[in-house]
Design an enzyme around this catalytic site. Sequence first.
Site, PDB file in Angstrom:
ATOM      1  N   GLU A  65      -9.778  47.650  46.315  1.00  0.00           N
ATOM      2  CA  GLU A  65      -9.395  48.956  45.747  1.00  0.00           C
ATOM      3  C   GLU A  65     -10.113  50.235  46.464  1.00  0.00           C
ATOM      4  O   GLU A  65      -9.224  51.369  46.668  1.00  0.00           O
ATOM      5  CB  GLU A  65      -9.815  48.547  45.155  1.00  0.00           C
ATOM      6  CG  GLU A  65      -8.426  47.353  43.962  1.00  0.00           C
ATOM      7  CD  GLU A  65      -9.085  45.915  44.052  1.00  0.00           C
ATOM      8  OE1 GLU A  65     -10.748  45.971  45.071  1.00  0.00           O
ATOM      9  OE2 GLU A  65      -8.744  44.976  43.526  1.00  0.00           O
ATOM     10  N   HIS A 134      -9.651  41.109  32.170  1.00  0.00           N
ATOM     11  CA  HIS A 134      -8.120  40.785  32.691  1.00  0.00           C
ATOM     12  C   HIS A 134      -7.648  41.434  31.096  1.00  0.00           C
ATOM     13  O   HIS A 134      -6.358  40.851  31.205  1.00  0.00           O
ATOM     14  CB  HIS A 134      -7.622  39.670  33.978  1.00  0.00           C
ATOM     15  CG  HIS A 134      -8.331  39.261  34.635  1.00  0.00           C
ATOM     16  ND1 HIS A 134      -9.711  39.248  34.986  1.00  0.00           N
ATOM     17  CD2 HIS A 134      -7.832  38.998  36.149  1.00  0.00           C
ATOM     18  CE1 HIS A 134      -9.875  37.724  35.956  1.00  0.00           C
ATOM     19  NE2 HIS A 134      -8.316  38.765  36.151  1.00  0.00           N
TER      20      HIS A 134
END
Lengths: 339, 329
Positions: A65, A134
Amino acid sequence: MTKSNERKLTIARSMAEAVAQEMRVDPSVFVMGEDIGPLGGVYGNTRGLIEEFGAERIRDTPISETAFIGAAVGAAQDGMRPVVELMFVDFFGVCFDAIYNLMAKNIYFSGGNLKVPMVLMTSTGGGYSDGGQHSQCVYGTFAHLPGMKVVAPSNAYDAKGLMTAAMRDDSPVVYMYHKGLQGMGWLGTEAGATVHVPEESYTVEIGKAKVVRQGKDVTIVSLGMGVHNALKAAKTLEGQGVSAEVVDLVSLVPLDRETIRASVAKTGRLIVVDEDYMSYGVSGEIIASVTEHDISVLKAAPKRVAFPDVPIPFARVMEQYCLPNPDKIVAAWDEMKAA
Amino acid sequence: MSPTRDEQHWMYRNMVTSRRFEETIAKIYFEGKTPVFNMANGPIPGEMHLSDGQEPVAVGVCAHLTPEDVVTATHRPHHQAIAKGVDLDKMAAEIFGKTTGLSGGRGGHMHIFDPDVNFACSGIIAQGMGPAVGAALSRKMQGKPGVAVAFLGEGAVNQGAWHEAMNLAAVWKLPFVCVIEDNAWGISVAKSTATSIANNADRAAAYGIPGTRIEGNDPYAIYEAAGAAIARARAGEGPSLIEVETYRLAGHFMGDAEGYRPEGEKDALFEKDPIPKMRAKLLADGVASEAELDAIEAESAARVEAAIKFARESADPAPEDALTAVFAA
C-alpha cells in the site's frame, strides 16, 4: 411501488459504472489496488472494468500500500488521475505516510503549483464480526488531517455522483464506502442503499450535505450506514408523534456546516450518529459546529450515538452492543426529552 | 561513456554553485542564533541539512536528465535541486520563508517543489520512492518521454517504503532509477551498525534488476553508471539501482556537534573534497583552463549572491496566506 424507468443499482455497481464512464472519456483515469482486476474488487466496485479497459488501466498491485498509494501521488502530479483502492480502511496503518504526508500535503508544499487529482477509495464499517482490524470507520482520523477531501455515500445515487466528482477534482479525495451498504450479499446489505441511479454520468457536489427527511422536533445528523439507522429511528419516532429531520453529511471535508446549523436552528435539538469512535471525532465536530456558532438555538444538550472508545470486538453480541442502531437513537431522544 | 567537455564544465559549475550556496546558507543560518542556538531564530529558521561533499552524485546523475525528467529528493535536497535546474532565486526565497519562494513559504528547505522542472521532495525517509515510481508509471502509461530518479540516503534502504517501491518498479518494468547517496551516516548511526550488508547495490538482485556501487565519490564514475541506468530506463528496459559512496562534509543538520564521528574522520574527508579534485582533473586533462575555471567559480558565486539577495529582499508572506493552497485552485 416500482416506478417506470427505475434502475436500481447497488453502491458497488454504481461506483464501477462511474469509473467506467469517466475512463471512456478521460484517458488519464486508471485504477490500481489489490484484487481490483479480474476479481473486480473484494467489494465489487471494480467489477467488469478489466474486461473493458484491460490490465494496463485496471492494475492489480502487489500488497504494497505504501508503494502504490505513493505511486498514485507521483502519477497524479504527473498528469494522471489515479483511482486507488485501500481494501480496508483499517490498513491505513501500513501506508499513512503516503496518504497524509504526501497525498494530503503536496499541493500545499508546492504553493498550489501542483495538482494531486487522485481518489483513494476505501471500505469502512463493521457489523459482521470481522474483528478489530477489519471493521473500523476512522472517519474522524482522515477528516482531521488537512489536505484531503473526504466523502462517504449512504446510497447508490450519491455513490455514483460522488465518484464522478472525485475523479474530476484536482485535489485528493478519500472516498469511504461502507461495506454494509455495498450490495454484497455476503456482507448483509442495507436495502435502503440500493436506489435508482441514472444511466448517464452526473456529479454529486462534494461538500454539500442533504436533508434526507424533513422534520421539526429533532435533527439527526449522520453519514454512511448511520443515515439508514437514523431514518429507521425517525420512522419509529414518527409513530410516537415526534418529527425527526435527518441530515446526510455526504461529505466530511469540506463539511457543510450551514446545512447542519440551519436544520438545528429549525428543530432546536441535535443527535449525531457515528459508527466511528466517540471521542475526538466526527460527532464532537458536528456538535461544535452548532454550539460555537449559536448555542441559543438549542433547546436541549446534544446527544451522540457513536462507537465507544474500545477496539472493535469480535463476538457478535459484543460488537452489536457497541454499534449504533435505531433503538439507541430513539433512546437518545428519550433521554433528551427527559432531561 | 564519458562526459563531454561541455558536460564536464556543467558538472563542475553545478558542484561549485551548490557548494557556494550551502556555504552561504550556513553563514546566514547562524545569524540571530548566537550566542544561544535556537533553531527558531534568524533569517533562516528551522532545521537545515546541507549537502557539502555530496555534489558529485547530483551532477553525475542530473547531467543525463532534462527538465521533463522527474526527480524526487530528500530532506537534504539543495545539490540535487540545483543540478536539476530548480529556480535558484525561488529556492533561496523558499528557504528564507519568503512570499517569492517556490511555494510562498509553505514548504521550507525540506519541501522544495518546482513543477517546471519536475522536482519534488519528501522530508520523510524513503518516501520519495513512491511518487518517483508513480511518475515513471505515468510516463509509461502515457507513452510520454522521461524517466524518474529518486535520490535517497543509505539509511532509506532499510525502510519498508523502499522495498515496496523497488519491487513495484521492477514488476512493472518502469523507467525508474534509484540513486542511493551513501554518506555512511544516518544522523549519528553508522551504516555498518544499521545495515546488514556493506553494499546496498547487492539488494538489486532481490528485485531482479541491475545494481552498481560507485566508490570514491567520483563524478566521472557516477556519470558513467547513471548514464547506463538512465539509458536503460529510457529504452524501456526497466529500473536500476545505484549506490554511491559519498561524503557528508557537514553535520546531519546545522548545529550537529558530530560527536559520533571517529577522531580524524572529518579531516580525512576534507582531504578528499570532490571539488578541488575535479578542478585538478579538469586542468590535468586539459578540459578546462585556469581562466575558465576561475570564470565558472566567479559566475557561480555571483549566481548564489544574486539568489540570496533576492531572498533577503523579498517580502515575508502575508500570515493569512497560510490558509490558502490547501486544495487545488
